[in-house]
Motif scaffolding. Structure first.
Motif, PDB file in Angstrom:
ATOM      1  N   GLU A 112       0.812  -1.227   0.021  1.00 26.21           N
ATOM      2  CA  GLU A 112      -0.095   0.076  -0.064  1.00 26.21           C
ATOM      3  C   GLU A 112       0.820   1.126  -0.071  1.00 26.21           C
ATOM      4  O   GLU A 112       0.362   2.054  -0.837  1.00 26.21           O
ATOM      5  CB  GLU A 112      -0.761  -0.024   1.168  1.00 26.21           C
ATOM      6  N   GLN A 113       1.926   1.349   0.769  1.00 24.14           N
ATOM      7  CA  GLN A 113       2.731   2.680   0.769  1.00 24.14           C
ATOM      8  C   GLN A 113       3.678   2.805  -0.284  1.00 24.14           C
ATOM      9  O   GLN A 113       4.127   3.779  -0.387  1.00 24.14           O
ATOM     10  CB  GLN A 113       3.650   2.514   2.229  1.00 24.14           C
ATOM     11  N   THR A 114       3.868   1.858  -1.073  1.00 23.56           N
ATOM     12  CA  THR A 114       4.792   2.039  -2.222  1.00 23.56           C
ATOM     13  C   THR A 114       4.115   1.810  -3.559  1.00 23.56           C
ATOM     14  O   THR A 114       4.635   1.609  -4.737  1.00 23.56           O
ATOM     15  CB  THR A 114       5.925   0.998  -2.091  1.00 23.56           C
ATOM     16  N   PHE A 154      14.502  -4.003  -3.755  1.00 21.74           N
ATOM     17  CA  PHE A 154      15.071  -4.989  -3.003  1.00 21.74           C
ATOM     18  C   PHE A 154      15.604  -4.183  -1.844  1.00 21.74           C
ATOM     19  O   PHE A 154      16.398  -3.161  -1.975  1.00 21.74           O
ATOM     20  CB  PHE A 154      15.989  -5.830  -3.446  1.00 21.74           C
ATOM     21  N   VAL A 155      15.252  -4.514  -0.406  1.00 20.48           N
ATOM     22  CA  VAL A 155      15.547  -3.889   0.622  1.00 20.48           C
ATOM     23  C   VAL A 155      15.607  -4.644   1.868  1.00 20.48           C
ATOM     24  O   VAL A 155      14.964  -5.365   2.311  1.00 20.48           O
ATOM     25  CB  VAL A 155      14.704  -2.705   1.291  1.00 20.48           C
ATOM     26  N   PRO A 156      16.911  -4.992   2.326  1.00 17.69           N
ATOM     27  CA  PRO A 156      17.193  -5.782   3.437  1.00 17.69           C
ATOM     28  C   PRO A 156      16.743  -5.520   4.498  1.00 17.69           C
ATOM     29  O   PRO A 156      16.641  -4.233   4.821  1.00 17.69           O
ATOM     30  CB  PRO A 156      18.841  -5.952   3.282  1.00 17.69           C
ATOM     31  N   MET A 157      16.340  -6.231   5.620  1.00 17.36           N
ATOM     32  CA  MET A 157      16.017  -5.918   6.903  1.00 17.36           C
ATOM     33  C   MET A 157      17.111  -6.214   7.998  1.00 17.36           C
ATOM     34  O   MET A 157      17.496  -7.400   7.569  1.00 17.36           O
ATOM     35  CB  MET A 157      14.810  -6.633   7.403  1.00 17.36           C
ATOM     36  N   LEU A 178      12.001   4.476  -2.628  1.00 15.87           N
ATOM     37  CA  LEU A 178      13.148   3.737  -1.890  1.00 15.87           C
ATOM     38  C   LEU A 178      13.221   4.201  -0.446  1.00 15.87           C
ATOM     39  O   LEU A 178      13.435   3.289   0.536  1.00 15.87           O
ATOM     40  CB  LEU A 178      14.276   3.875  -2.815  1.00 15.87           C
ATOM     41  N   GLU A 179      13.548   5.508  -0.222  1.00 19.03           N
ATOM     42  CA  GLU A 179      13.460   5.971   1.238  1.00 19.03           C
ATOM     43  C   GLU A 179      12.503   5.557   1.965  1.00 19.03           C
ATOM     44  O   GLU A 179      12.557   5.025   3.253  1.00 19.03           O
ATOM     45  CB  GLU A 179      13.829   7.446   1.289  1.00 19.03           C
ATOM     46  N   ARG A 180      11.144   5.665   1.538  1.00 14.81           N
ATOM     47  CA  ARG A 180      10.178   5.178   2.311  1.00 14.81           C
ATOM     48  C   ARG A 180       9.995   3.711   2.756  1.00 14.81           C
ATOM     49  O   ARG A 180       9.826   3.385   3.782  1.00 14.81           O
ATOM     50  CB  ARG A 180       8.849   5.694   1.762  1.00 14.81           C
ATOM     51  N   THR A 181      10.408   3.012   1.691  1.00 20.26           N
ATOM     52  CA  THR A 181      10.549   1.362   2.028  1.00 20.26           C
ATOM     53  C   THR A 181      11.789   1.072   2.887  1.00 20.26           C
ATOM     54  O   THR A 181      11.493   0.314   4.013  1.00 20.26           O
ATOM     55  CB  THR A 181      10.850   0.796   0.503  1.00 20.26           C
ATOM     56  N   SER A 230      12.615   3.319   5.361  1.00 24.24           N
ATOM     57  CA  SER A 230      12.107   3.507   6.584  1.00 24.24           C
ATOM     58  C   SER A 230      11.205   2.318   7.125  1.00 24.24           C
ATOM     59  O   SER A 230      10.888   2.109   8.407  1.00 24.24           O
ATOM     60  CB  SER A 230      11.367   4.778   6.529  1.00 24.24           C
ATOM     61  N   LEU A 231      10.281   1.976   6.234  1.00 23.74           N
ATOM     62  CA  LEU A 231       9.498   0.935   6.778  1.00 23.74           C
ATOM     63  C   LEU A 231      10.191  -0.358   7.107  1.00 23.74           C
ATOM     64  O   LEU A 231       9.735  -0.914   8.095  1.00 23.74           O
ATOM     65  CB  LEU A 231       8.487   0.470   5.498  1.00 23.74           C
ATOM     66  N   SER A 232      11.301  -0.722   6.385  1.00 24.99           N
ATOM     67  CA  SER A 232      12.051  -2.128   6.864  1.00 24.99           C
ATOM     68  C   SER A 232      12.685  -1.774   8.051  1.00 24.99           C
ATOM     69  O   SER A 232      12.808  -2.626   9.116  1.00 24.99           O
ATOM     70  CB  SER A 232      12.996  -2.103   5.542  1.00 24.99           C
ATOM     71  N   GLN A 233      13.162  -0.576   8.377  1.00 24.34           N
ATOM     72  CA  GLN A 233      13.618  -0.216   9.757  1.00 24.34           C
ATOM     73  C   GLN A 233      12.584  -0.314  10.836  1.00 24.34           C
ATOM     74  O   GLN A 233      12.599  -0.763  11.978  1.00 24.34           O
ATOM     75  CB  GLN A 233      14.288   1.044   9.786  1.00 24.34           C
ATOM     76  N   ALA A 234      11.288   0.238  10.542  1.00 24.76           N
ATOM     77  CA  ALA A 234      10.227   0.021  11.732  1.00 24.76           C
ATOM     78  C   ALA A 234       9.789  -1.492  11.658  1.00 24.76           C
ATOM     79  O   ALA A 234       9.499  -1.767  12.814  1.00 24.76           O
ATOM     80  CB  ALA A 234       9.018   0.733  11.121  1.00 24.76           C
ATOM     81  N   GLY A 235       9.874  -1.920  10.654  1.00 27.87           N
ATOM     82  CA  GLY A 235       9.248  -3.687  10.608  1.00 27.87           C
ATOM     83  C   GLY A 235      10.397  -4.368  11.394  1.00 27.87           C
ATOM     84  O   GLY A 235      10.012  -5.144  12.313  1.00 27.87           O
ATOM     85  N   SER A 236      11.657  -4.039  11.265  1.00 29.27           N
ATOM     86  CA  SER A 236      12.671  -4.694  12.055  1.00 29.27           C
ATOM     87  C   SER A 236      12.515  -4.475  13.596  1.00 29.27           C
ATOM     88  O   SER A 236      12.824  -5.324  14.347  1.00 29.27           O
ATOM     89  CB  SER A 236      14.168  -4.222  11.732  1.00 29.27           C
ATOM     90  N   THR A 237      12.326  -3.264  14.084  1.00 33.44           N
ATOM     91  CA  THR A 237      12.233  -3.029  15.267  1.00 33.44           C
ATOM     92  C   THR A 237      10.793  -3.746  15.843  1.00 33.44           C
ATOM     93  O   THR A 237      10.917  -4.098  16.962  1.00 33.44           O
ATOM     94  CB  THR A 237      11.881  -1.526  15.373  1.00 33.44           C
ATOM     95  N   ALA A 238       9.865  -3.733  15.104  1.00 36.06           N
ATOM     96  CA  ALA A 238       8.577  -4.231  15.780  1.00 36.06           C
ATOM     97  C   ALA A 238       8.625  -5.858  15.597  1.00 36.06           C
ATOM     98  O   ALA A 238       7.969  -6.518  16.482  1.00 36.06           O
ATOM     99  CB  ALA A 238       7.442  -3.940  14.681  1.00 36.06           C
TER     100      ALA A 238
END
Length: 558
Positions: free
Chosen positions: A160-162, A258-261, A287-290, A292-300
């Motif tokens: 949805e975000q991308t 592709f964005v590593p977590m 790309l920057e938004r993804t 940011s989401l990957s960082q948020a997902g990793s934290t969660a």
């Protein structure tokens, strides 16, 4: 005509000079506004005075005003030149530099304020997203498929975000050291080469994609994951990392992201987003938004993973305690005394895994059966499979069937239960005929059987690796028949023993085991097993082990 003089045409140069002055004034004003050059206010003052004198002289016809304006302009220039002549150049330079610095500092401050506001907005947005994902993750703590549910929700959020048409989230399997897809949504052409025999049908391709395993090198997913850096593929048709599988529309590749977590600086998952063929590539902002989401997902996901790992470990520990209790009832309490044989054993379980077991079945003089087994998996299911194998061997070992036939029968029975148990076993069955001094061996899986020859003073592996029990009911196993003599030694062990690690990460190996047996061949089976145990402890030191270790030594004495 005679009355005409050169002064009669004086208005022409005056008007021309006035026009030039106006143009000059306008050009200098433009240069000042656009800041293309430094224009002194003196220049505007001189041009203004001169223009005023020119215009007024033309209107009144008196040249006095024109000459007066020229004199005034000259006077202004004299004063300006005097100031320049007597001024201190160093002070002037410092003053100009100070003004420049003030301008630069002011500009830098304005830029910093804008950047600070932008960063603040980004951090607020990221914190808000992280909080929302953590709240969602906490709701999956007590569900049976909590990790899958959270990843599916995170997957939908990413799409949805991308504005993506497909998303796959791959997790690292630490044990196998591979990537496996744990969440998949939408449509995504596989960026890897499909198997040659796979029909190019959407449902078959999607199924292959969902259940594929990817190594950490040699493919798009593994290479990007290992590098640990985001990759935005804007033109997949020209990018060598994307494989083109066919002309079908559903296989045509569009843009990929592709964005590593990452957790604690180490990648643990990979996000793969895609858009349909012909759509616009992902922008830098997306790309920057993804990221940011990957960082948020990793934290969660971190507390959820920790909780699920703890819950799994607690459950396995509980199961292991129960399994170990029952496993002990299946192992021989004491080594039986058998004519012409000296028997030794060593068994070291790993954290209640309950994977290895051995058995000695002295039915009659011409058939004494020895069993060494390694059950894949752990807990209660391993115990159930162990009990089945032990019961079936004890049931049919007293028949006149060969060792390979007995293993065949057990394999067929285990394969019939595979759908409900989904576990496998490596087994070595050794039948000894004390009357004829003959040995018959059948093995499945990777439990090695070694033979030390007292006559040649050599030791060699006599078993061959094959499919474990429970893989394919059509598998047929082979008998190995041997004549043995006094002093010969037969040894069987599980792979946990030969693959145990030293503190430097080196495996113990069959070579070390062979050396210990050869060096102590004159001892009894019990003493040889004790020597192997001591050597193993010395080799491993304080290194942590990850599998059961079992050994069975059979020495022929007569």
């Amino acid at each position: 005509m005679d009355n005409l003089s050169i002064d009669s045409f004086l208005n022409i140069p005056i008007l021309t000079a006035a026009a030039c002055g106006i143009v000059l004034f306008i050009l200098l004003l433009i240069a000042k506004i656009r800041n293309t050059a430094r224009v002194s206010i003196v220049a505007f003052l001189v041009i203004g005075v001169t223009l005023a004198g020119l215009c007024y002289s033309t209107i009144t016809g008196y040249k006095f005003y024109f000459l007066t304006s020229i004199a005034a302009s000259a006077f202004i220039f004299v004063i300006y030149a005097f100031v320049l002549a007597v001024a201190n150049p160093q002070k002037r330079s410092k003053k100009l530099n100070s003004r420049k610095k003030e301008t630069v500092v002011l500009s830098k401050t304005e830029v910093d304020q804008v950047a600070l506001a932008e960063n603040s907005r980004k951090y607020e947005e990221q914190i808000k997203t992280e909080r929302h994902l953590i709240e969602k993750a906490s709701g999956f703590f007590n569900t049976e498929d909590g990790m899958t549910s959270f990843l599916d929700y995170f997957n939908r959020t990413l799409c949805e975000q991308t504005a993506s048409d497909g998303c796959a989230i791959l997790l690292l399997d630490d044990y196998e050291n591979v990537l496996a897809i744990k969440s998949f949504s939408g449509t995504m052409p596989p960026p890897y080469k499909l198997p040659e025999d796979l029909p190019h049908k959407p449902i078959r391709v999607e199924t292959n994609f969902k259940f594929s395993i990817f190594s950490l090198t040699g493919n798009t997913f593994g290479d990007i994951f290992s590098a640990g850096e985001p990759v935005n593929i804007t033109d997949p048709q020209k990018d060598k990392r994307i494989f083109k599988n066919g002309p079908e529309d559903f296989l045509k590749c569009g843009p990929y992201l592709f964005v590593p977590m990452i957790q604690n600086g180490v990648p643990f998952a990979l996000i793969c987003l895609s858009r349909a063929f012909g759509k616009a590539p992902y922008s830098q902002k997306e790309l920057e938004r993804t990221i940011s989401l990957s960082q948020a997902g990793s934290t969660a996901i971190q507390p959820l993973m920790s909780f699920l790992n703890y819950a799994e470990h607690a459950e396995l520990t509980k199961e292991g305690d129960i399994a170990t209790k029952y496993q002990k009832t299946m192992l021989p309490e004491k080594m039986p005394v058998i004519n012409k044989l000296s028997i030794g054993k060593y068994s070291e379980p790993y954290e209640n895994v309950c994977g290895d077991f051995f058995d000695i079945i002295p039915f009659r003089k011409d058939r004494i059966s020895f069993v060494m087994a390694d059950i894949a998996g752990k807990g209660m299911i391993s115990l159930m499979l162990m009990a089945m194998i032990r019961a079936m061997i004890r049931l049919v070992a007293n028949t006149n069937k060969s060792a390979a036939t007995i293993i065949d029968w057990i394999n067929i029975a285990i394969c019939s239960e595979k759908n409900s148990m989904d576990h496998f076993a490596s087994v070595a069955l050794i039948n000894y005929d004390s009357v004829a001094n003959k040995v018959q061996i059948a093995t499945c899986g990777n439990n090695p059987v070694l033979l030390y020859s007292a006559e040649s003073k050599t030791i060699k592996k006599i078993s061959t690796e094959s499919e474990p029990l429970g893989v394919d009911k059509a598998t047929q196993y082979k008998d190995i028949d041997l004549d043995v003599k006094a002093g010969d030694i037969i040894v069987s062990c599980t792979d946990g023993l030969i693959e145990c690690l030293s503190e430097s990460g080196t495996q113990y190996s069959l070579e070390n085991l062979n050396k210990v047996i050869q060096a102590n061949c004159s001892l009894s089976g019990k003493d040889i097993a004790a020597k192997v145990k001591d050597n193993l402890k010395k080799f491993c030191g304080n290194a942590q082990q990850y599998d059961d270790q079992s050994l069975l030594v059979i020495k022929i004495q007569g």
